[in-house]
Write a protein that holds these residues in place. Sequence first.
Motif, PDB file in Angstrom:
ATOM      1  N   ARG A 156     -17.229   6.457  -2.328  1.00 17.69           N
ATOM      2  CA  ARG A 156     -16.843   6.955  -3.644  1.00 17.69           C
ATOM      3  C   ARG A 156     -17.450   6.088  -4.757  1.00 17.69           C
ATOM      4  O   ARG A 156     -17.942   6.589  -5.761  1.00 17.69           O
TER       5      ARG A 156
ATOM      6  N   ARG B 219      -0.362   4.151  -3.687  1.00 13.41           N
ATOM      7  CA  ARG B 219      -1.775   4.423  -3.472  1.00 13.41           C
ATOM      8  C   ARG B 219      -2.197   5.573  -4.380  1.00 13.41           C
ATOM      9  O   ARG B 219      -1.363   6.160  -5.059  1.00 13.41           O
ATOM     10  N   ALA B 220      -3.469   5.869  -4.373  1.00 10.84           N
ATOM     11  CA  ALA B 220      -3.973   6.946  -5.222  1.00 10.84           C
ATOM     12  C   ALA B 220      -4.577   8.048  -4.364  1.00 10.84           C
ATOM     13  O   ALA B 220      -5.155   7.782  -3.313  1.00 10.84           O
ATOM     14  N   THR B 221      -4.417   9.257  -4.828  1.00  8.37           N
ATOM     15  CA  THR B 221      -5.060  10.415  -4.214  1.00  8.37           C
ATOM     16  C   THR B 221      -5.843  11.122  -5.314  1.00  8.37           C
ATOM     17  O   THR B 221      -5.790  10.725  -6.481  1.00  8.37           O
ATOM     18  N   ARG B 222      -6.505  12.182  -4.970  1.00  7.04           N
ATOM     19  CA  ARG B 222      -7.270  12.938  -5.975  1.00  7.04           C
ATOM     20  C   ARG B 222      -6.380  13.433  -7.105  1.00  7.04           C
ATOM     21  O   ARG B 222      -6.811  13.596  -8.226  1.00  7.04           O
ATOM     22  N   SER B 223      -5.119  13.696  -6.785  1.00  7.62           N
ATOM     23  CA  SER B 223      -4.213  14.228  -7.811  1.00  7.62           C
ATOM     24  C   SER B 223      -3.470  13.132  -8.574  1.00  7.62           C
ATOM     25  O   SER B 223      -2.669  13.429  -9.440  1.00  7.62           O
TER      26      SER B 223
ATOM     27  N   THR C 160       4.904   6.264  -1.731  1.00  8.04           N
ATOM     28  CA  THR C 160       5.513   6.664  -0.458  1.00  8.04           C
ATOM     29  C   THR C 160       7.020   6.437  -0.467  1.00  8.04           C
ATOM     30  O   THR C 160       7.761   7.155   0.189  1.00  8.04           O
TER      31      THR C 160
ATOM     32  N   CYS D  79     -13.777   4.427   0.204  1.00 10.96           N
ATOM     33  CA  CYS D  79     -13.842   3.862  -1.149  1.00 10.96           C
ATOM     34  C   CYS D  79     -15.263   3.394  -1.471  1.00 10.96           C
ATOM     35  O   CYS D  79     -15.729   3.549  -2.600  1.00 10.96           O
TER      36      CYS D  79
ATOM     37  N   SER E 273       0.809  -1.217   0.000  1.00 13.05           N
ATOM     38  CA  SER E 273       0.000   0.000   0.000  1.00 13.05           C
ATOM     39  C   SER E 273       0.843   1.268   0.000  1.00 13.05           C
ATOM     40  O   SER E 273       0.295   2.372   0.086  1.00 13.05           O
TER      41      SER E 273
ATOM     42  N   ARG F 225     -10.451   4.991  -8.900  1.00  8.48           N
ATOM     43  CA  ARG F 225      -9.135   5.551  -8.556  1.00  8.48           C
ATOM     44  C   ARG F 225      -8.401   4.819  -7.446  1.00  8.48           C
ATOM     45  O   ARG F 225      -7.273   5.166  -7.135  1.00  8.48           O
ATOM     46  N   CYS F 226      -8.988   3.831  -6.791  1.00 10.57           N
ATOM     47  CA  CYS F 226      -8.282   3.122  -5.721  1.00 10.57           C
ATOM     48  C   CYS F 226      -7.373   2.068  -6.345  1.00 10.57           C
ATOM     49  O   CYS F 226      -7.746   1.412  -7.310  1.00 10.57           O
TER      50      CYS F 226
ATOM     51  N   VAL G  15       0.444   7.941  -5.876  1.00  9.41           N
ATOM     52  CA  VAL G  15       1.481   8.403  -4.952  1.00  9.41           C
ATOM     53  C   VAL G  15       2.312   7.192  -4.550  1.00  9.41           C
ATOM     54  O   VAL G  15       1.773   6.127  -4.251  1.00  9.41           O
TER      55      VAL G  15
END
Length: 191
Positions: free
Chosen positions: A178, A11-15, A20, A175, A8, A156-157, A18
């Motif tokens: 969403r 992962r995904a964010t609105r933008s 880590t 999720c 994990s 987007r997840c 990502v």
Amino acid sequence: MLALEFVSTVRATRSGPVDTLSDVAGMTAWAREHAAGLGIGPGFTATEDLRREVVELRQAVRALFARAVAPDPASGADAHRLPGFAESLDLVNAAALAVPLAPRLEWPDAGAPVARTVPATEAAWSPRIRAALAASAIALLAGPERERLRTCPAPRCVLYFVKEHARQEWCSVGCGNRARAARHYHQHKAR
């Protein structure tokens, strides 16, 4: 579960997606956050070589997770960039064997006994961390949780999760919300 936390780190964010572990600072922070499971101290600092090796291992574990959830689709985050199955299996097994791990009983004066997994021999940080991560992935994939391993289908997840109950469809409440909102939008847009 350390293996799920590990995969994990993508992962995904609105933008957008990502990672880590995209830089040494991120790798250091994530490792310190999971110090107990990795067998490291609070003063740990990652190197670029360690970060690259851990990311390579993560991609191999994600490839094994993709195989575990088949015929359902793999995570959309990186399914097109994952290494092959045989290569991934070899890498995970080699990482786990690099540093033998053993249980150690710790019993504080004012508490209950606790079992910790520690390296059976002294080893550098990189093989120790990769061995702990690989062992966690092997335990999940060879255990009963594998049958409940899923890819979150929410828009987007990109996360994998272990299904905790029969009606669970998504990795989190967020999720699920969403996904329901997206379904509602598409139903009303079609009218």
